[in-house]
Scaffold this motif. Structure first.
Motif, short mmCIF file in Angstrom:
data_model
loop_
_atom_site.label_atom_id
_atom_site.label_comp_id
_atom_site.label_asym_id
_atom_site.label_seq_id
_atom_site.Cartn_x
_atom_site.Cartn_y
_atom_site.Cartn_z
N TYR A 192 41.63 29.65 44.55
CA TYR A 192 41.67 28.91 43.29
C TYR A 192 43.06 29.01 42.68
O TYR A 192 43.80 29.95 42.96
N GLN B 248 43.22 33.45 42.92
CA GLN B 248 41.97 34.09 43.34
C GLN B 248 41.52 33.57 44.71
O GLN B 248 41.25 32.38 44.87
N ALA C 290 38.74 33.12 46.91
CA ALA C 290 37.28 33.17 46.72
C ALA C 290 36.54 33.14 48.05
O ALA C 290 35.48 33.74 48.19
N PRO D 121 26.51 39.52 47.04
CA PRO D 121 26.47 39.83 45.61
C PRO D 121 27.20 38.76 44.79
O PRO D 121 27.92 37.93 45.35
N ASN D 122 27.01 38.79 43.49
CA ASN D 122 27.70 37.84 42.64
C ASN D 122 29.20 37.94 42.84
O ASN D 122 29.74 39.03 42.97
N GLY D 123 29.86 36.79 42.92
CA GLY D 123 31.31 36.77 43.07
C GLY D 123 31.76 36.83 44.52
O GLY D 123 32.97 36.89 44.80
N SER D 124 30.84 36.80 45.48
CA SER D 124 31.23 36.95 46.88
C SER D 124 31.65 35.62 47.53
O SER D 124 32.03 35.61 48.70
N GLY D 125 31.55 34.51 46.80
CA GLY D 125 32.06 33.24 47.32
C GLY D 125 30.99 32.25 47.75
O GLY D 125 31.32 31.23 48.38
N LYS D 126 29.75 32.49 47.41
CA LYS D 126 28.66 31.60 47.86
C LYS D 126 28.77 30.20 47.26
O LYS D 126 28.76 29.20 47.98
N THR D 127 28.87 30.15 45.93
CA THR D 127 28.92 28.83 45.28
C THR D 127 30.18 28.07 45.69
O THR D 127 30.14 26.86 45.93
N THR D 128 31.29 28.77 45.81
CA THR D 128 32.53 28.12 46.23
C THR D 128 32.36 27.50 47.61
O THR D 128 32.77 26.35 47.85
N1 LIG Z 1 36.78 27.52 39.17
C1 LIG Z 1 37.20 28.76 39.46
N2 LIG Z 1 38.49 29.14 39.20
C2 LIG Z 1 38.93 30.38 39.52
N3 LIG Z 1 38.17 31.32 40.10
C3 LIG Z 1 36.90 31.02 40.39
C4 LIG Z 1 36.35 29.72 40.08
N4 LIG Z 1 35.05 29.71 40.50
C5 LIG Z 1 34.82 30.93 41.02
N5 LIG Z 1 35.91 31.72 40.97
C6 LIG Z 1 36.04 33.09 41.49
O1 LIG Z 1 35.84 33.04 42.89
C7 LIG Z 1 35.06 34.16 43.34
C8 LIG Z 1 33.81 33.65 44.04
O2 LIG Z 1 32.97 33.02 43.08
P1 LIG Z 1 31.65 32.26 43.47
O3 LIG Z 1 31.93 31.35 44.59
O4 LIG Z 1 31.10 31.65 42.23
O5 LIG Z 1 30.72 33.46 43.97
P2 LIG Z 1 29.11 33.58 44.04
O6 LIG Z 1 28.54 32.21 44.00
O7 LIG Z 1 28.87 34.32 45.31
O8 LIG Z 1 28.72 34.40 42.85
C9 LIG Z 1 34.78 34.99 42.09
O9 LIG Z 1 35.74 36.01 42.03
C10 LIG Z 1 34.95 34.02 40.96
O10 LIG Z 1 35.36 34.68 39.80
#
Ligand SMILES: Nc1ncnc2c1ncn2[C@@H]1O[C@H](COP(=O)(O)OP(=O)(O)O)[C@@H](O)[C@H]1O
Ligand SMILES: [Mg+2]
Length: 326
Positions: free
Chosen positions: A28, A32, A34, A53-60
């Protein structure tokens, strides 16, 4: 060149995989990292758990798969076609529920779905009401269908988002933490819905930070930590990769612990009425261990190897506990 999802060349290029990524990476703005070099293979017909776990990159990862954001490097193919380039031919075959579904709060649940369905140019308007009614029924929102969406609980919003993904039959469903905000009963309902969809032939890719949820419903899983893939494969194989625990139930835990250590058993943990330890390797005869205990005068009430769970596998792979709270 026009791309078609039914193009057999496209599908065979991925060996029956519905999702395939190569070194998929997202950094990002702000630096970051991700998602870091992800190679993911999701077999057709699987219920695939994307665990971390939360923050591991799933949604990304899911947002890259759906063509919502561009990867920084690497590639992703969905239904045999490159994303985001082939989004227009791929997405009509994919139902998706991604973090915080976009809803019109001032419209009822039913009207939200009618609107959503009307935005799909391939959806026949004559059967619209029937589709919406069926989708509401499927997610258990029939009774609340007339309520404004802004009055919905988080769990109800989640169900409405799921209903939107289910308006059309899909080859692939991508669900990002579909049980978020649901109570245990709601979670059970989603699990049985996922099983039903899988039985109908839909491949389901679902993310979760809850291990037991993945174990209960998924045939395959991938484990993420800090943007990296730790392991992927059939759930049964992943759990089998970690050794189970040997549990000896006994009123003599101190003696039992001593004998087990003498026998070369490791990670021996005595408790009040039992001793647990790492299960011995497969070539070790458990009967010999048991008889060594009995010969030494240990009163053995129970002697068993407990099957390793996905959690044991995760702990073995990462050397840390699974951070459920994130
Ligand atoms: N739009 C964004 N800009 C910057 N960092 C992001 C953004 N979205 C997510 N992150 C960071 O990327 C990492 C992975 O996030 P995310 O994919 O949401 O994980 P998960 O879905 O597993 O909880 C986290 O450290 C989060 O803070
Ligand atoms: Mg997420």
């Amino acid at each position: 060149m026009t791309e078609s999802v039914d193009d057999p060349a496209g599908a065979s290029a991925d060996d029956g995989a519905v999702i395939r990524t190569r070194a998929l990476t997202k950094r990002y703005r702000g630096g970051q990292l991700a998602v870091d070099g992800l190679d993911l293979t999701v077999p057709a017909g699987s219920v695939f758990g994307f665990l971390g776990p939360n923050g591991s990159g799933k949604t990304t990862t899911i947002r890259m798969l759906m063509g919502l954001i561009e990867p920084t490097a690497g590639s992703a193919r969905v239904l045999g076609h490159p994303m985001p380039r082939a989004a227009r031919v791929v997405l009509p075959h994919v139902g998706a529920l991604i973090e915080g579904p976009a809803l019109y709060g001032f419209l009822s649940g039913r009207d939200n779905l009618l609107r959503y369905d009307a935005a799909d140019p391939t959806a026949d308007p004559r059967s619209r009401r029937a589709r919406v009614t069926a989708a509401l029924e499927r997610v258990g929102l029939t009774a609340a269908a007339g309520k404004k969406a802004k009055a919905y609980s988080l769990g109800m919003k989640q169900r409405l988002g799921l209903a939107a993904a289910l308006l059309q039959p899909r080859r692939l469903l991508v669900l990002d933490e579909p049980t978020n905000g649901l109570d245990p009963q709601g979670m059970r309902e989603i699990r049985s819905l996922v099983r039903e969809l899988a039985a109908e032939g839909t491949t389901v890719f679902l993310s979760s930070h809850l291990l037991d949820e993945i174990e209960q419903v998924c045939t395959h899983a991938a484990v993420m930590a800090q943007g990296r893939l730790i392991v992927q494969g059939p759930v049964a194989d992943l759990a089998a990769g970690a050794r189970g625990r040997l549990v000896v139930t006994t009123p003599d835990p101190a003696d039992a612990a001593r004998v087990l250590k003498e026998q070369g058993v490791v990670d021996v943990v005595p408790a009040e009425d039992r001793v647990s330890a790492e299960a011995p390797p497969a070539d070790r005869d458990l009967a010999d261990l048991n008889s060594a205990l009995v010969t030494a005068g240990v009163r053995v009430r129970g002697f068993a190897v407990e099957r390793a769970s996905l959690e044991d596998a995760f702990v073995a792979l990462t050397g840390e506990g699974f951070d459920v709270a994130g």
